[in-house]
Enzyme design. Structure first.
Site, mmCIF file in Angstrom:
data_model
loop_
_atom_site.group_PDB
_atom_site.id
_atom_site.type_symbol
_atom_site.label_atom_id
_atom_site.label_comp_id
_atom_site.label_asym_id
_atom_site.label_seq_id
_atom_site.Cartn_x
_atom_site.Cartn_y
_atom_site.Cartn_z
ATOM 1 N N TYR A 92 1.006 -1.241 -0.101
ATOM 2 C CA TYR A 92 0.036 -0.061 -0.160
ATOM 3 C C TYR A 92 0.780 1.210 -0.114
ATOM 4 O O TYR A 92 1.801 1.490 0.743
ATOM 5 C CB TYR A 92 -1.001 -0.125 1.148
ATOM 6 C CG TYR A 92 -2.075 1.151 1.260
ATOM 7 C CD1 TYR A 92 -3.305 0.745 0.662
ATOM 8 C CD2 TYR A 92 -1.792 2.092 2.063
ATOM 9 C CE1 TYR A 92 -4.346 1.639 0.487
ATOM 10 C CE2 TYR A 92 -2.948 3.006 2.030
ATOM 11 C CZ TYR A 92 -4.049 2.932 1.277
ATOM 12 O OH TYR A 92 -5.239 3.574 1.517
ATOM 13 N N SER A 187 1.631 -7.734 2.022
ATOM 14 C CA SER A 187 0.466 -6.960 2.455
ATOM 15 C C SER A 187 -0.577 -6.552 1.528
ATOM 16 O O SER A 187 -1.211 -7.385 0.929
ATOM 17 C CB SER A 187 1.293 -5.419 3.011
ATOM 18 O OG SER A 187 0.418 -4.638 3.537
ATOM 19 N N GLN A 188 -0.562 -5.204 0.839
ATOM 20 C CA GLN A 188 -1.531 -4.939 -0.472
ATOM 21 C C GLN A 188 -1.106 -5.953 -1.380
ATOM 22 O O GLN A 188 -2.318 -6.569 -2.074
ATOM 23 C CB GLN A 188 -1.482 -3.562 -0.585
ATOM 24 C CG GLN A 188 -2.328 -3.241 -2.034
ATOM 25 C CD GLN A 188 -2.314 -1.949 -2.559
ATOM 26 O OE1 GLN A 188 -3.093 -0.995 -2.281
ATOM 27 N NE2 GLN A 188 -1.155 -1.723 -3.176
ATOM 28 N N ASP A 273 0.838 -8.716 14.152
ATOM 29 C CA ASP A 273 0.512 -7.629 13.190
ATOM 30 C C ASP A 273 -0.714 -6.912 13.378
ATOM 31 O O ASP A 273 -1.993 -7.684 13.046
ATOM 32 C CB ASP A 273 0.527 -8.380 11.782
ATOM 33 C CG ASP A 273 0.381 -7.673 10.705
ATOM 34 O OD1 ASP A 273 0.226 -6.378 10.716
ATOM 35 O OD2 ASP A 273 0.624 -8.012 9.343
ATOM 36 N N HIS A 303 4.014 -6.040 11.313
ATOM 37 C CA HIS A 303 3.637 -6.361 9.640
ATOM 38 C C HIS A 303 4.852 -6.613 8.803
ATOM 39 O O HIS A 303 4.880 -6.678 7.745
ATOM 40 C CB HIS A 303 2.747 -4.993 9.551
ATOM 41 C CG HIS A 303 2.112 -5.152 7.949
ATOM 42 N ND1 HIS A 303 1.413 -6.232 7.643
ATOM 43 C CD2 HIS A 303 2.190 -4.443 7.073
ATOM 44 C CE1 HIS A 303 0.801 -5.962 6.604
ATOM 45 N NE2 HIS A 303 1.404 -5.027 5.895
#
Length: 322
Positions: A92, A187-188, A273, A303
């Site tokens: 992101y 992640s994203q 996370d 994360h």
């Protein structure tokens, strides 16, 4: 942050309460059919990077709406035959970065395609170069509520479509082997790779790390960290819109794409996370349809997840697939 989510024994069995819309498959079939009405127009321009072991191409292809989307294709220098293909999606706020970055996968002898994420590329890393020319209604700053008034308008409809077209663009290069294509990201990028895993039927493997964009109903209530927090802050102002927002998000929830996953998968989760809570990751993992699936769990990480340790795990795991 100490452990804050469900106990590990419960995580292993956790399932999302999110329900897939009845027209989920029809929505995505129609969306991709519309995108394929535009010529893919994949162009690969060689870049002089000064690297001697990796050749890099500046890629442009037509994504959602025929809009130009950028990417990098990295190949082992002087490659002559069809190569296993890694298609990577980024986290992101980031973009494809600079041409000389991110050399791991090409260094393994594979082709490596990195998709720029439209409208992003200004929060970290080497930046991006893909605009998002589509407007939208009122949104909280960030990307999570752009076009959230309706599935047809939502930002991630464009991004997920771009991602499928990125696979098609990467496969169109003569030195890539379309029969050995892997989707991955963190992640994203992990969330996008799950969506691609549900929309592209013939991948050989999918590897989502600490994936975002999964189990929206739980994510927006269990963590107050951004980017999920953007949705809560939107609803804080737009009172009474929760049902409409959840309906839109249900078309983009990684849990529902995971239920359509048709390739072996290696997930990762981190138990501290707060950005992508482990219960949301396990929701997608437990929904993943292909029986050949594994998850690496990093007990005391936030994360950042497994970082280089998980890169090593992926390198080992992918030997059997591509």
């Amino acid at each position: 942050m100490a452990l804050f989510d469900l106990p590990f024994d419960e995580l292993r069995e956790h399932r999302s309460t999110s329900a897939a819309p009845e027209d989920f498959d029809a929505f995505w079939s129609r969306t991709l059919q519309e995108a394929r009405g535009h010529d893919l127009d994949a162009r690969f321009e060689p870049v002089d990077t000064g690297l001697s072991t990796v050749d890099v191409y500046d890629v442009t292809f037509a994504g959602f709406g025929g809009h130009p989307v950028k990417g990098w294709l990295r190949l082992p220098a002087r490659a002559t035959g069809p190569l296993p293909l890694i298609v990577e999606f980024v986290g992101y706020g980031g973009g494809r970065g600079l041409a000389h970055e991110n050399l791991l996968w090409a260094s393994t002898g594979r082709a490596h395609f990195v998709m720029d994420t439209r409208g992003q590329g200004s929060a970290w890393g080497g930046g991006g170069g893909t605009a998002d020319p589509v407007g939208g209604g009122p949104a909280f700053p960030g990307f999570m509520t752009r076009g959230i008034d309706a599935p047809e308008n939502y930002y991630y409809r464009r991004v997920y479509t771009d991602a499928v077209r990125a696979v098609e663009a990467a496969r169109s290069h003569p030195l890539t082997d379309s029969a050995r294509t892997v989707a991955l990201g963190a992640s994203q990028g992990g969330g996008i790779s799950i969506a691609v895993g549900g929309l592209v039927p013939d991948l050989v493997a999918v590897a989502p790390d600490v994936p975002f964009l999964c189990d929206f109903p739980r994510a927006v209530t269990v963590t107050d960290r951004h980017p999920y927090r953007e949705i809560a802050l939107f609803l804080k102002t737009h009172r009474g819109r929760s049902a409409d927002v959840q309906r839109t998000l249900s078309y983009f929830d990684g849990v529902h794409f995971a239920a359509r996953g048709r390739a072996p998968a290696l997930f990762s989760a981190a138990l501290e996370d707060q950005t992508c809570p482990p219960s949301t990751v396990f929701s997608a993992f437990n929904a993943w349809a292909h029986e050949d699936k594994e998850i690496e769990v990093y007990d005391f990480n936030d994360h950042e997840g497994g970082g280089p340790y998980h890169e090593a795990a992926k390198l080992r795991w992918l030997r059997a697939h591509a």
